[in-house]
Write a protein that holds these residues in place. Sequence first.
Motif, PDB file in Angstrom:
ATOM      1  N   TRP A   1       1.965 -27.403  32.874  1.00 54.11           N
ATOM      2  CA  TRP A   1       2.919 -28.463  33.205  1.00 54.11           C
ATOM      3  C   TRP A   1       3.864 -28.720  32.038  1.00 54.11           C
ATOM      4  CZ3 TRP A   1       3.212 -31.199  37.832  1.00 54.11           C
ATOM      5  CH2 TRP A   1       2.169 -30.983  38.735  1.00 54.11           C
TER       6      TRP A   1
ATOM      7  N   TYR B   1       2.912 -34.359  29.694  1.00 49.57           N
ATOM      8  CA  TYR B   1       2.468 -35.643  30.262  1.00 49.57           C
ATOM      9  C   TYR B   1       2.326 -35.578  31.785  1.00 49.57           C
ATOM     10  CZ  TYR B   1       4.811 -36.322  25.848  1.00 49.57           C
ATOM     11  OH  TYR B   1       5.234 -36.158  24.567  1.00 49.57           O
ATOM     12  N   LEU B   2       2.888 -34.541  32.383  1.00 51.59           N
ATOM     13  CA  LEU B   2       2.725 -34.386  33.830  1.00 51.59           C
ATOM     14  C   LEU B   2       1.428 -33.667  34.182  1.00 51.59           C
ATOM     15  CD1 LEU B   2       6.392 -33.480  34.855  1.00 51.59           C
ATOM     16  CD2 LEU B   2       5.149 -35.569  35.423  1.00 51.59           C
TER      17      LEU B   2
ATOM     18  N   TRP C   1      -4.200 -34.004  31.095  1.00 50.62           N
ATOM     19  CA  TRP C   1      -3.747 -34.839  29.958  1.00 50.62           C
ATOM     20  C   TRP C   1      -3.902 -36.317  30.328  1.00 50.62           C
ATOM     21  CZ3 TRP C   1      -0.079 -38.622  29.152  1.00 50.62           C
ATOM     22  CH2 TRP C   1       0.219 -38.934  27.822  1.00 50.62           C
ATOM     23  N   ARG C   2      -3.509 -36.646  31.544  1.00 41.92           N
ATOM     24  CA  ARG C   2      -3.607 -38.058  31.971  1.00 41.92           C
ATOM     25  C   ARG C   2      -5.069 -38.505  32.037  1.00 41.92           C
ATOM     26  NH1 ARG C   2       0.395 -36.492  35.739  1.00 41.92           N
ATOM     27  NH2 ARG C   2      -0.990 -36.715  37.528  1.00 41.92           N
TER      28      ARG C   2
ATOM     29  N   GLN D   1      -6.314 -39.260  28.583  1.00 41.78           N
ATOM     30  CA  GLN D   1      -5.800 -40.527  28.049  1.00 41.78           C
ATOM     31  C   GLN D   1      -6.451 -41.718  28.750  1.00 41.78           C
ATOM     32  OE1 GLN D   1      -4.147 -40.211  25.373  1.00 41.78           O
ATOM     33  NE2 GLN D   1      -3.974 -38.003  25.710  1.00 41.78           N
TER      34      GLN D   1
ATOM     35  N   CYS E   1      -4.682 -40.079  22.276  1.00 36.95           N
ATOM     36  CA  CYS E   1      -3.583 -40.089  21.296  1.00 36.95           C
ATOM     37  C   CYS E   1      -4.059 -40.596  19.939  1.00 36.95           C
ATOM     38  CB  CYS E   1      -2.437 -40.972  21.786  1.00 36.95           C
ATOM     39  SG  CYS E   1      -1.527 -40.257  23.154  1.00 36.95           S
ATOM     40  N   GLU E   2      -5.054 -41.486  19.952  1.00 37.73           N
ATOM     41  CA  GLU E   2      -5.536 -42.072  18.700  1.00 37.73           C
ATOM     42  C   GLU E   2      -6.127 -41.008  17.773  1.00 37.73           C
ATOM     43  OE1 GLU E   2      -5.900 -43.470  21.633  1.00 37.73           O
ATOM     44  OE2 GLU E   2      -4.818 -45.348  21.287  1.00 37.73           O
TER      45      GLU E   2
ATOM     46  N   PRO F   1      -2.827 -36.835  14.964  1.00 35.99           N
ATOM     47  CA  PRO F   1      -1.885 -37.397  13.978  1.00 35.99           C
ATOM     48  C   PRO F   1      -0.477 -37.574  14.553  1.00 35.99           C
ATOM     49  CG  PRO F   1      -3.199 -35.640  12.999  1.00 35.99           C
ATOM     50  CD  PRO F   1      -3.527 -35.647  14.461  1.00 35.99           C
ATOM     51  N   ALA F   2      -0.097 -36.711  15.492  1.00 36.70           N
ATOM     52  CA  ALA F   2       1.231 -36.840  16.098  1.00 36.70           C
ATOM     53  C   ALA F   2       1.230 -37.844  17.254  1.00 36.70           C
ATOM     54  CB  ALA F   2       1.708 -35.490  16.603  1.00 36.70           C
ATOM     55  N   GLU F   3       0.050 -38.335  17.622  1.00 37.32           N
ATOM     56  CA  GLU F   3      -0.125 -39.324  18.698  1.00 37.32           C
ATOM     57  C   GLU F   3       0.391 -38.823  20.047  1.00 37.32           C
ATOM     58  OE1 GLU F   3       1.539 -43.051  17.423  1.00 37.32           O
ATOM     59  OE2 GLU F   3      -0.087 -43.406  16.019  1.00 37.32           O
ATOM     60  N   GLU F   4       0.344 -37.520  20.254  1.00 41.49           N
ATOM     61  CA  GLU F   4       0.790 -36.961  21.532  1.00 41.49           C
ATOM     62  C   GLU F   4      -0.393 -36.590  22.424  1.00 41.49           C
ATOM     63  OE1 GLU F   4       3.831 -36.908  22.621  1.00 41.49           O
ATOM     64  OE2 GLU F   4       4.689 -37.679  20.767  1.00 41.49           O
TER      65      GLU F   4
ATOM     66  N   PHE G   1      -8.754 -48.432  20.575  1.00 40.01           N
ATOM     67  CA  PHE G   1      -8.129 -48.860  21.842  1.00 40.01           C
ATOM     68  C   PHE G   1      -9.201 -48.824  22.928  1.00 40.01           C
ATOM     69  CE2 PHE G   1      -4.895 -47.727  25.364  1.00 40.01           C
ATOM     70  CZ  PHE G   1      -4.626 -49.057  25.584  1.00 40.01           C
ATOM     71  N   PRO G   2      -9.930 -49.918  23.076  1.00 40.62           N
ATOM     72  CA  PRO G   2     -11.108 -49.901  23.959  1.00 40.62           C
ATOM     73  C   PRO G   2     -10.752 -49.981  25.445  1.00 40.62           C
ATOM     74  CG  PRO G   2     -10.924 -52.032  22.861  1.00 40.62           C
ATOM     75  CD  PRO G   2      -9.790 -51.202  22.356  1.00 40.62           C
ATOM     76  N   VAL G   3     -10.377 -48.851  26.000  1.00 42.55           N
ATOM     77  CA  VAL G   3      -9.944 -48.810  27.400  1.00 42.55           C
ATOM     78  C   VAL G   3     -11.086 -49.170  28.348  1.00 42.55           C
ATOM     79  CG1 VAL G   3      -9.143 -47.302  29.253  1.00 42.55           C
ATOM     80  CG2 VAL G   3      -8.072 -47.176  27.008  1.00 42.55           C
TER      81      VAL G   3
END
Lengths: 338, 202
Positions: free
Chosen positions: B117, B121-122, B126-127, B130, B149-150, B153-156, B184-186
Amino acid sequence: MSQVSFATRSVLNMWLKVKLNRDLPLPTSRVISNMPLPRERVKIGAVQWDAQPVGQVQQWSQRIQRFFEQAADDHCHLLVFPEYLPLSLLGSIMPPSNAVQTLTDDTIRDLLRSLAPPIYRHWYRWMSAMSRQYRLTTVAGSALMVDHGRLLNVTVTFDQSGTESMRQAKWHPLVDEQRWGVVPGPIAAPQVMLPWGLSSAVCNDATYYETFRMAQAQGARLLAVPIADPEARYTLGKARRGCFSQVQDVPMVGVVAAATGRLFGLRLTGKAGIYVPSAMSADGSGVLAESLHPVGESFVSAVVSLPELDRVQREHRAQFPVPPGEFLDALYQFGEDG
Amino acid sequence: MPNIWIIRENELPAPRTGYDLVLWMAPRLPAEVQVRTWAGWSETPIIAWDASGAMLAFNAQPQEWKHTILAIGSGRVFKFQGHYIAWLVEADLRIPEIPRALAVAGVTLIISTTAHWTPVYLNPLWRAAQANQIWGMTVGEYPALFGPCELDPAEEGVMPLTSEGTLCSVSLDFNQLSEARRIFPVHQGLRANLYRTQKWWS
């Protein structure tokens, strides 16, 4: 035990009320004629706002009005503002310091609870008046309010006549917000405004696809998401895991309005954007409009076709159906609220 | 920190040492005896499958984990070195409740053969990585590793793989996920009460 004395809180509260009451008089005229709402093609505007505290209340009100003018000039039907829109007004009684770093959580909690009511009232009246004056359906961003003793982060939507149509408290506040006394919104069905199927959620609610599922189950097709991301550094990865991601899996139109800049020591970044399932965008990107820079002020707009969205939703449902009830009953038995 | 070898060739290559797990997306499901023999020679557990989802797994580990969650979708879950890893087809990743259920049940790595993809992000894997703060590994023609992302280092949320010719591998630190979940406690923010009350399912 309270960290800020009752007398101090009362003085600050009164001073803020005096400042707010000196603001521009509320408009009463209607500058744009009454137009019927379109049912199929809706033009949406989203605001990117510089949240820097303002020294004068009028600065805030006039900046808000300029966005309404811009949206009206752009022939928008719906306008969305960001999270914590009126917090900049605290600059009228407090220096734009690094309060978040220098004050204790208890002090911040006391101040917010004390100052939220007058700020909320001013924001509510001004946004209602602007909606009426410019004949725009408006998701007014969000503000803190005290409801039955609970501090909630609430977004309010006004219709073209400036009448409140729906409200939604933030269901998934961030850890920092909870430390400052903000509690999760109550258990209730998401509200949906006709004829478009407009609903709203606040910032971190868009981290959870569940928010979009619940809104869609109530008939929502557009979800407005006011945000104020406390991220000093903007990256696409972090930005794309919110509203953009959810509308790919739960096909809807997601409208993000972002607060940016420095707010009492918080550094906010984010872009205003209008996101759709990738199949609905001509280039397959899923992005209909997005501001260029993650700081500063901006305004973006786009037209969305609701019949096209309905078609994409039907196809998506057929291909990727919601799992059966017993599966989801089992999934969400994992415990009570975190 | 298990060292994972992703085989990209159409045939099983010569066995190598130094790996804890081998993943092989085969053009068609190989003969069971071939994979069993290869696993024995290399003394490394292997999971092999084809595009239809037919799958073979050999060696003492990974052990397949029979769980009611697998009642839906084509996924299969294995226990490997104390961690649960799942294999899903891309269509199952498009239904966010499925990776959510796996993650809530303790799965920390989802493997899939998602398409390439662009932008990343599509990619539904990946989704899923995250949304659930887990690892996601896509194998096949374009191997990739996704994570919270956390942890990037590039947060991608896209992690590097080691690649030498057709050899592709990664050392995966499952314990890092707890750091992402601390920042980031999802899952901690999930509101099961609310979802049960406002259920969108029949």
